[in-house]
Scaffold this motif. Structure first.
Motif, PDB file in Angstrom:
ATOM      1  N   PHE A 293      66.304  68.990   3.190  1.00  0.00           N
ATOM      2  CA  PHE A 293      64.598  69.073   3.644  1.00  0.00           C
ATOM      3  C   PHE A 293      63.501  69.150   2.616  1.00  0.00           C
ATOM      4  N   GLU A 294      62.916  68.363   2.835  1.00  0.00           N
ATOM      5  CA  GLU A 294      61.332  68.091   1.748  1.00  0.00           C
ATOM      6  C   GLU A 294      59.757  68.465   2.675  1.00  0.00           C
ATOM      7  N   GLU A 295      59.447  67.308   4.013  1.00  0.00           N
ATOM      8  CA  GLU A 295      58.259  67.704   4.393  1.00  0.00           C
ATOM      9  C   GLU A 295      58.813  67.561   6.229  1.00  0.00           C
ATOM     10  N   ALA A 296      57.609  67.321   6.873  1.00  0.00           N
ATOM     11  CA  ALA A 296      58.380  67.436   7.987  1.00  0.00           C
ATOM     12  C   ALA A 296      57.305  65.963   9.162  1.00  0.00           C
ATOM     13  N   GLY A 297      56.597  64.861   8.833  1.00  0.00           N
ATOM     14  CA  GLY A 297      55.773  64.739   9.843  1.00  0.00           C
ATOM     15  C   GLY A 297      54.767  64.497   8.223  1.00  0.00           C
ATOM     16  N   THR A 298      53.799  64.722   9.222  1.00  0.00           N
ATOM     17  CA  THR A 298      52.415  64.974   8.075  1.00  0.00           C
ATOM     18  C   THR A 298      52.932  66.435   7.594  1.00  0.00           C
ATOM     19  N   MET A 299      53.803  67.112   7.253  1.00  0.00           N
ATOM     20  CA  MET A 299      52.892  69.099   7.400  1.00  0.00           C
ATOM     21  C   MET A 299      54.730  69.447   6.519  1.00  0.00           C
ATOM     22  N   ASN A 300      54.264  70.099   5.347  1.00  0.00           N
ATOM     23  CA  ASN A 300      55.509  70.782   4.534  1.00  0.00           C
ATOM     24  C   ASN A 300      56.190  72.079   5.727  1.00  0.00           C
TER      25      ASN A 300
ATOM     26  N   VAL B 269      47.675  72.521   1.014  1.00  0.00           N
ATOM     27  CA  VAL B 269      46.659  74.155   0.587  1.00  0.00           C
ATOM     28  C   VAL B 269      46.616  75.225   1.522  1.00  0.00           C
ATOM     29  N   THR B 270      47.734  75.007   2.592  1.00  0.00           N
ATOM     30  CA  THR B 270      47.708  75.430   4.341  1.00  0.00           C
ATOM     31  C   THR B 270      48.885  76.149   3.496  1.00  0.00           C
ATOM     32  N   ARG B 271      50.382  75.006   2.899  1.00  0.00           N
ATOM     33  CA  ARG B 271      51.197  75.956   2.457  1.00  0.00           C
ATOM     34  C   ARG B 271      51.602  77.076   1.480  1.00  0.00           C
ATOM     35  N   ASP B 272      50.781  76.551   0.819  1.00  0.00           N
ATOM     36  CA  ASP B 272      50.089  77.578  -0.507  1.00  0.00           C
ATOM     37  C   ASP B 272      50.126  78.748   0.176  1.00  0.00           C
ATOM     38  N   SER B 273      48.541  78.460   0.790  1.00  0.00           N
ATOM     39  CA  SER B 273      47.950  79.545   1.414  1.00  0.00           C
ATOM     40  C   SER B 273      49.153  80.871   2.002  1.00  0.00           C
ATOM     41  N   LEU B 274      49.858  79.710   3.131  1.00  0.00           N
ATOM     42  CA  LEU B 274      50.896  80.699   3.781  1.00  0.00           C
ATOM     43  C   LEU B 274      51.962  81.804   3.610  1.00  0.00           C
ATOM     44  N   ILE B 275      52.309  80.743   1.790  1.00  0.00           N
ATOM     45  CA  ILE B 275      52.737  81.592   0.966  1.00  0.00           C
ATOM     46  C   ILE B 275      52.397  82.765   0.676  1.00  0.00           C
ATOM     47  N   LEU B 276      51.162  82.606   0.113  1.00  0.00           N
ATOM     48  CA  LEU B 276      50.457  83.898  -0.129  1.00  0.00           C
ATOM     49  C   LEU B 276      50.403  85.166   0.893  1.00  0.00           C
TER      50      LEU B 276
ATOM     51  N   CYS C 169      53.430  73.746   8.852  1.00  0.00           N
ATOM     52  CA  CYS C 169      52.549  73.469   8.409  1.00  0.00           C
ATOM     53  C   CYS C 169      51.450  72.285   7.731  1.00  0.00           C
ATOM     54  N   GLY C 170      50.592  72.314   7.922  1.00  0.00           N
ATOM     55  CA  GLY C 170      49.201  71.670   7.274  1.00  0.00           C
ATOM     56  C   GLY C 170      47.797  71.836   7.943  1.00  0.00           C
ATOM     57  N   THR C 171      46.788  71.270   7.403  1.00  0.00           N
ATOM     58  CA  THR C 171      45.335  71.247   7.275  1.00  0.00           C
ATOM     59  C   THR C 171      45.309  71.269   9.004  1.00  0.00           C
ATOM     60  N   ALA C 172      45.662  70.201   9.609  1.00  0.00           N
ATOM     61  CA  ALA C 172      44.979  69.278  11.323  1.00  0.00           C
ATOM     62  C   ALA C 172      45.887  70.677  11.923  1.00  0.00           C
ATOM     63  N   VAL C 173      47.133  70.868  11.571  1.00  0.00           N
ATOM     64  CA  VAL C 173      47.846  71.648  12.666  1.00  0.00           C
ATOM     65  C   VAL C 173      47.750  73.105  13.067  1.00  0.00           C
TER      66      VAL C 173
ATOM     67  N   GLU D 187      57.849  89.141  17.350  1.00  0.00           N
ATOM     68  CA  GLU D 187      58.433  89.350  16.343  1.00  0.00           C
ATOM     69  C   GLU D 187      58.508  87.851  15.221  1.00  0.00           C
ATOM     70  N   SER D 188      58.046  86.698  15.514  1.00  0.00           N
ATOM     71  CA  SER D 188      58.430  85.191  14.726  1.00  0.00           C
ATOM     72  C   SER D 188      57.726  85.506  14.008  1.00  0.00           C
ATOM     73  N   TRP D 189      57.062  84.760  12.795  1.00  0.00           N
ATOM     74  CA  TRP D 189      56.684  84.961  11.860  1.00  0.00           C
ATOM     75  C   TRP D 189      56.215  83.780  11.670  1.00  0.00           C
ATOM     76  N   GLY D 190      56.111  82.696  12.337  1.00  0.00           N
ATOM     77  CA  GLY D 190      55.267  81.678  12.439  1.00  0.00           C
ATOM     78  C   GLY D 190      53.500  82.077  12.946  1.00  0.00           C
ATOM     79  N   PRO D 191      54.009  82.820  14.493  1.00  0.00           N
ATOM     80  CA  PRO D 191      52.722  82.786  15.305  1.00  0.00           C
ATOM     81  C   PRO D 191      51.697  83.598  14.216  1.00  0.00           C
ATOM     82  N   GLN D 192      52.153  84.651  13.463  1.00  0.00           N
ATOM     83  CA  GLN D 192      51.610  86.014  13.193  1.00  0.00           C
ATOM     84  C   GLN D 192      50.947  85.895  12.381  1.00  0.00           C
ATOM     85  N   LEU D 193      51.436  83.914  11.016  1.00  0.00           N
ATOM     86  CA  LEU D 193      51.341  84.184  10.200  1.00  0.00           C
ATOM     87  C   LEU D 193      49.949  83.337  10.706  1.00  0.00           C
TER      88      LEU D 193
END
Length: 351
Positions: free
Chosen positions: A223-230, A252-259, A293-297, A320-326
Motif C-alpha cells: 500500500f502507498e496512497e489511496a486516490g489523492t489521500m495518504n 500535512v493531514t497525515r502528519d497531524s493524525l500521527i501526532l 486522509c488529506g486536506t480536502a477529505v 470505538e473506531s479510531w478514524g472518526p475519533q481522530l
C-alpha cells in the motif's frame, strides 16, 4: 503588496449551500509573476480570467505544482488557517523538484493571510464546511522548446468546500497502473501526478469502486496512497501507515493524525504495509479499519477493498473506531472548538 478590491461582492447566501467541491470561487485571488529572474510585486485582485496563448509552457511540459489548504471559521467569527507553514515548505519542495523558483515567505504566507482576511465573509460558519485554498505555480513562457521555463506565475485562489465525501468508500487495489516510481515526483504535488490518475480511477469506478489504492510500481505488493489521500490501516491496536519516500506525499493531514494518535496513546507504525498482510488480517478478524486522509477529505473510512478478483468487506465503523475519533479531534482544533496543544491553528487577524 497591491490590493484591488472588487466593485461588488459575488457572495450570496446560496453559495453556502454548494454541494460540489471546488466550483464556487470567492471574490479575490492573489497573483504574482516571476520574470527577469525575480518575483514581482504580488497583487490581490478580483477573481477572474488570466490571458495566455496556446504556447504557454505549462500546457506542453507540465511545469506546475500546487498546494491544498483550508480556512475555518470559529463560533465567534474568528478565521483560522491550519499549519500553513507546512504547505509553504512543501510547495517549495515541489517547485525545486520541477525546476521552478521558490516562493518567498512574505509572498506566500503574508499574501495568503491578506487574501483570506479580505474574503473572510466567504469562509463558511457551518461546521464541516470550510474555504478551500489552492496556491499554484505554473510556467508561463510563450515557447514550445523542451526546456525549463524562464517565467512563472504564482496564484492563490479560494473556493467553498462542502464535505468532500459523505459516505465510507469502496476502493480497489491497483495491480497494473502506478501513481509514482522511485526517483520520480510522487512526493511533490505536481499537476501531472493527478492527471495520470484519472484513467485508472475511471476504470475502478466502472467496477463499482470509488477510488484506487495505489501500490508500489515495482511489485504492486505494498500500500502507498489511496486516490489523492495518504492511507492508514488499523490491525488490532496498531495504526499503520506507509513511510514517506520519493513516491509518497508528505501529507500535512497525515502528519497531524500521527501526532494526534500518539497523543491519544495509540501505537503508530510508519512502515511498509503488504497488501497480503491486510488481506490476511481481514480473514482472521484482526483488521479493524482502513481509512484515507488529506486536506480536502480530512479523513474517510473505507467500507470495502477490491483485491484481485475478491472484495474485502471491512468491519462496520462504530463509536470505538479510531478514524472518526481522530477526525473529530482534528476538526475541533481546526474550528477553534478545542484547545490546540500543538500550535497548529493560526488566527487570520483583521486589518
Amino acid at each position: 503588496m497591491r490590493i484591488e478590491n472588487i466593485e461588488k461582492t459575488r457572495l450570496t447566501a446560496d453559495v453556502f449551500e454548494e454541494k460540489n467541491f471546488g466550483s464556487s470561487f470567492s471574490d479575490h485571488m492573489l497573483v504574482c509573476e516571476f520574470k527577469e529572474n525575480e518575483w514581482q510585486e504580488p497583487v490581490i485582485k478580483p477573481y477572474g480570467q488570466i490571458n495566455f496563448t496556446p504556447a504557454m509552457h505549462a500546457l506542453h511540459y507540465g511545469q506546475a505544482c500546487f498546494e491544498g489548504m483550508k480556512a475555518f471559521k470559529g463560533e465567534n467569527g474568528d478565521v483560522f488557517l491550519f499549519r500553513p507553514e507546512k504547505n509553504f515548505e512543501r510547495i517549495n519542495k515541489s517547485a525545486e523538484r520541477l525546476a521552478m523558483p521558490a516562493i518567498p515567505k512574505e509572498i506566500f504566507l503574508d499574501g495568503l493571510k491578506a487574501l483570506i482576511d479580505l474574503d473572510r465573509a466567504w469562509v463558511p460558519s457551518k461546521y464541516g464546511m470550510s474555504l478551500y485554498i489552492r496556491p499554484v505555480i505554473f510556467s508561463t513562457e510563450e515557447i514550445i522548446s523542451a526546456r525549463g521555463s524562464n517565467s512563472f506565475m504564482f496564484v492563490i485562489l479560494t473556493s467553498i468546500a462542502p464535505d468532500y465525501y459523505n459516505k465510507p468508500l469502496r476502493v480497489k487495489v491497483a495491480d497494473h497502473y502506478s501513481r509514482a516510481a522511485n526517483g520520480g515526483v510522487g512526493y511533490a504535488k505536481a499537476a501531472g501526478n493527478y492527471g495520470a490518475s484519472f484513467y485508472p480511477t475511471g476504470l475502478a469506478k466502472e467496477e463499482g469502486f470509488d477510488q484506487v489504492i495505489w501500490t508500489d510500481a515495482a511489485t504492486h505488493s505494498y500500500f502507498e496512497e489511496a486516490g489523492t489521500m495518504n492511507i492508514f490501516v488499523r490491525i488490532e491496536d496498531k495504526l499503520l501507515t506507509a513511510p514517506i519516500s520519493d513516491r509518497i506525499l508528505n501529507g500535512v493531514t497525515r502528519d497531524s493524525l500521527i501526532l494526534l494518535a500518539e497523543k491519544n496513546g495509540m501505537t503508530v507504525e510508519q512502515r511498509p504495509i503488504e497488501v497480503s498482510e491486510v488481506y490476511e488480517a481481514n480473514q482472521n478478524g484482526s483488521l479493524k479499519e482502513v481509512f484515507g486522509c488529506g486536506t480536502a477529505v480530512v479523513l474517510n473510512n473505507f467500507s470495502a477493498i477490491g483485491y484481485t478478483d475478491k472484495v474485502m468487506e471491512l468491519p462496520e465503523i462504530t463509536e470505538e473506531s479510531w478514524g472518526p475519533q481522530l477526525k473529530k479531534q482534528m476538526n475541533e482544533i481546526q474550528y477553534g472548538i478545542a484547545d490546540d496543544p500543538f500550535g497548529w491553528r493560526v488566527l487570520v487577524e483583521r486589518k
